[in-house]
Design a protein around this motif. Structure first.
Motif, PDB file in Angstrom:
ATOM      1  N   GLU A  33      -1.756  10.183   8.550  1.00  0.00           N
ATOM      2  CA  GLU A  33      -0.333  10.107   8.877  1.00  0.00           C
ATOM      3  C   GLU A  33       0.378   8.962   8.167  1.00  0.00           C
ATOM      4  O   GLU A  33       1.235   8.296   8.736  1.00  0.00           O
ATOM      5  CB  GLU A  33      -0.130  10.029  10.388  1.00  0.00           C
ATOM      6  CG  GLU A  33      -0.617  11.260  11.119  1.00  0.00           C
ATOM      7  CD  GLU A  33      -0.461  11.146  12.621  1.00  0.00           C
ATOM      8  OE1 GLU A  33      -0.077  10.067  13.099  1.00  0.00           O
ATOM      9  OE2 GLU A  33      -0.746  12.138  13.291  1.00  0.00           O
ATOM     10  N   LEU A  34       0.021   8.743   6.904  1.00  0.00           N
ATOM     11  CA  LEU A  34       0.693   7.735   6.084  1.00  0.00           C
ATOM     12  C   LEU A  34       1.735   8.424   5.210  1.00  0.00           C
ATOM     13  O   LEU A  34       1.578   9.585   4.832  1.00  0.00           O
ATOM     14  CB  LEU A  34      -0.331   7.000   5.200  1.00  0.00           C
ATOM     15  CG  LEU A  34      -1.351   6.128   5.921  1.00  0.00           C
ATOM     16  CD1 LEU A  34      -2.383   5.607   4.943  1.00  0.00           C
ATOM     17  CD2 LEU A  34      -0.651   4.979   6.619  1.00  0.00           C
ATOM     18  N   PRO A  35       2.808   7.718   4.878  1.00  0.00           N
ATOM     19  CA  PRO A  35       3.827   8.342   4.026  1.00  0.00           C
ATOM     20  C   PRO A  35       3.334   8.468   2.577  1.00  0.00           C
ATOM     21  O   PRO A  35       2.569   7.646   2.083  1.00  0.00           O
ATOM     22  CB  PRO A  35       5.009   7.380   4.114  1.00  0.00           C
ATOM     23  CG  PRO A  35       4.396   6.068   4.444  1.00  0.00           C
ATOM     24  CD  PRO A  35       3.188   6.361   5.293  1.00  0.00           C
ATOM     25  N   TYR A  36       3.827   9.499   1.923  1.00  0.00           N
ATOM     26  CA  TYR A  36       3.459   9.732   0.527  1.00  0.00           C
ATOM     27  C   TYR A  36       4.377   8.917  -0.371  1.00  0.00           C
ATOM     28  O   TYR A  36       5.589   9.035  -0.320  1.00  0.00           O
ATOM     29  CB  TYR A  36       3.576  11.221   0.194  1.00  0.00           C
ATOM     30  CG  TYR A  36       3.279  11.545  -1.233  1.00  0.00           C
ATOM     31  CD1 TYR A  36       1.980  11.494  -1.709  1.00  0.00           C
ATOM     32  CD2 TYR A  36       4.293  11.889  -2.114  1.00  0.00           C
ATOM     33  CE1 TYR A  36       1.697  11.793  -3.028  1.00  0.00           C
ATOM     34  CE2 TYR A  36       4.033  12.193  -3.426  1.00  0.00           C
ATOM     35  CZ  TYR A  36       2.726  12.135  -3.879  1.00  0.00           C
ATOM     36  OH  TYR A  36       2.456  12.428  -5.191  1.00  0.00           O
ATOM     37  N   SER A  37       3.773   8.083  -1.211  1.00  0.00           N
ATOM     38  CA  SER A  37       4.578   7.237  -2.108  1.00  0.00           C
ATOM     39  C   SER A  37       4.206   7.460  -3.565  1.00  0.00           C
ATOM     40  O   SER A  37       4.502   6.634  -4.406  1.00  0.00           O
ATOM     41  CB  SER A  37       4.388   5.762  -1.747  1.00  0.00           C
ATOM     42  OG  SER A  37       3.035   5.396  -1.897  1.00  0.00           O
ATOM     43  N   GLY A  38       3.551   8.553  -3.857  1.00  0.00           N
ATOM     44  CA  GLY A  38       3.150   8.856  -5.225  1.00  0.00           C
ATOM     45  C   GLY A  38       1.639   8.853  -5.370  1.00  0.00           C
ATOM     46  O   GLY A  38       0.909   8.391  -4.491  1.00  0.00           O
ATOM     47  N   LEU A  39       1.203   9.363  -6.498  1.00  0.00           N
ATOM     48  CA  LEU A  39      -0.239   9.429  -6.765  1.00  0.00           C
ATOM     49  C   LEU A  39      -0.755   8.071  -7.221  1.00  0.00           C
ATOM     50  O   LEU A  39      -0.029   7.293  -7.849  1.00  0.00           O
ATOM     51  CB  LEU A  39      -0.524  10.462  -7.845  1.00  0.00           C
ATOM     52  CG  LEU A  39      -0.366  11.920  -7.443  1.00  0.00           C
ATOM     53  CD1 LEU A  39      -0.549  12.816  -8.650  1.00  0.00           C
ATOM     54  CD2 LEU A  39      -1.346  12.291  -6.363  1.00  0.00           C
ATOM     55  N   PRO A  40      -2.008   7.785  -6.930  1.00  0.00           N
ATOM     56  CA  PRO A  40      -2.597   6.535  -7.427  1.00  0.00           C
ATOM     57  C   PRO A  40      -2.684   6.534  -8.951  1.00  0.00           C
ATOM     58  O   PRO A  40      -2.703   7.582  -9.608  1.00  0.00           O
ATOM     59  CB  PRO A  40      -4.005   6.520  -6.822  1.00  0.00           C
ATOM     60  CG  PRO A  40      -3.988   7.536  -5.737  1.00  0.00           C
ATOM     61  CD  PRO A  40      -2.919   8.502  -6.056  1.00  0.00           C
ATOM     62  N   LEU A  41      -2.742   5.354  -9.505  1.00  0.00           N
ATOM     63  CA  LEU A  41      -2.738   5.190 -10.950  1.00  0.00           C
ATOM     64  C   LEU A  41      -3.977   5.795 -11.607  1.00  0.00           C
ATOM     65  O   LEU A  41      -3.893   6.311 -12.732  1.00  0.00           O
ATOM     66  CB  LEU A  41      -2.625   3.703 -11.296  1.00  0.00           C
ATOM     67  CG  LEU A  41      -2.372   3.370 -12.752  1.00  0.00           C
ATOM     68  CD1 LEU A  41      -1.071   3.994 -13.207  1.00  0.00           C
ATOM     69  CD2 LEU A  41      -2.341   1.877 -12.963  1.00  0.00           C
ATOM     70  N   ASP A  42      -5.117   5.768 -10.923  1.00  0.00           N
ATOM     71  CA  ASP A  42      -6.327   6.321 -11.541  1.00  0.00           C
ATOM     72  C   ASP A  42      -6.244   7.840 -11.707  1.00  0.00           C
ATOM     73  O   ASP A  42      -6.747   8.386 -12.697  1.00  0.00           O
ATOM     74  CB  ASP A  42      -7.571   5.928 -10.744  1.00  0.00           C
ATOM     75  CG  ASP A  42      -7.562   6.458  -9.317  1.00  0.00           C
ATOM     76  OD1 ASP A  42      -6.458   6.721  -8.794  1.00  0.00           O
ATOM     77  OD2 ASP A  42      -8.645   6.606  -8.731  1.00  0.00           O
ATOM     78  N   ILE A  43      -5.578   8.534 -10.792  1.00  0.00           N
ATOM     79  CA  ILE A  43      -5.427   9.982 -10.926  1.00  0.00           C
ATOM     80  C   ILE A  43      -4.465  10.309 -12.064  1.00  0.00           C
ATOM     81  O   ILE A  43      -4.717  11.214 -12.874  1.00  0.00           O
ATOM     82  CB  ILE A  43      -4.946  10.603  -9.595  1.00  0.00           C
ATOM     83  CG1 ILE A  43      -6.024  10.430  -8.526  1.00  0.00           C
ATOM     84  CG2 ILE A  43      -4.606  12.076  -9.779  1.00  0.00           C
ATOM     85  CD1 ILE A  43      -5.608  10.919  -7.152  1.00  0.00           C
ATOM     86  N   ILE A  44      -3.380   9.559 -12.168  1.00  0.00           N
ATOM     87  CA  ILE A  44      -2.423   9.768 -13.252  1.00  0.00           C
ATOM     88  C   ILE A  44      -3.084   9.478 -14.601  1.00  0.00           C
ATOM     89  O   ILE A  44      -2.919  10.236 -15.563  1.00  0.00           O
ATOM     90  CB  ILE A  44      -1.176   8.893 -13.039  1.00  0.00           C
ATOM     91  CG1 ILE A  44      -0.435   9.349 -11.791  1.00  0.00           C
ATOM     92  CG2 ILE A  44      -0.257   8.946 -14.248  1.00  0.00           C
ATOM     93  CD1 ILE A  44       0.690   8.437 -11.370  1.00  0.00           C
ATOM     94  N   ALA A  45      -3.842   8.389 -14.672  1.00  0.00           N
ATOM     95  CA  ALA A  45      -4.521   8.040 -15.925  1.00  0.00           C
ATOM     96  C   ALA A  45      -5.547   9.099 -16.307  1.00  0.00           C
ATOM     97  O   ALA A  45      -5.686   9.437 -17.491  1.00  0.00           O
ATOM     98  CB  ALA A  45      -5.190   6.676 -15.785  1.00  0.00           C
TER      99      ALA A  45
END
Length: 103
Positions: A33-45
């Motif tokens: 139940e945490l808000p979504y603030s974007g994907l982590p940098l390792d997934i984007i990389a």
């Protein structure tokens, strides 16, 4: 096996893995139940690295590139063969009617 195809396969696996990782991350956020603030940098990389690896593999699979300059191909052809385009031939036009009126 062709190295280009292997490179494309590795890149596609990296992109697929980053997609599963992002889905797993979103599911983990929903459970906690945490808000979504974007994907982590390792997934984007990982996704960007997979895309770059795929691009390199595709250029290897594509084969030998042709010259950008068309002069090499056009030097072998005559002007008649360059401007001759059969799809532009059109015989049903008003010239036939004008010809019948004049003669």
């Amino acid at each position: 096996m062709n190295t280009g195809r292997l490179t494309v396969g590795i890149g596609m696996l990296l992109i697929l893995h980053s997609g599963f990782s992002s889905a797993q991350y979103r599911a983990q956020l929903r459970v906690s139940e945490l808000p979504y603030s974007g994907l982590p940098l390792d997934i984007i990389a990982q996704c960007l690295l997979g895309f770059l690896i795929c691009c390199v593999g595709v250029t290897k699979v594509a084969g030998e590139f042709k010259d950008i300059s068309a002069t090499n191909d056009l030097n072998k052809k005559t002007i008649d063969s360059i401007t001759n385009v059969p799809s532009f031939y059109h015989f049903a036009h008003r010239g036939r009617i004008i010809h019948s009126l004049i003669y």
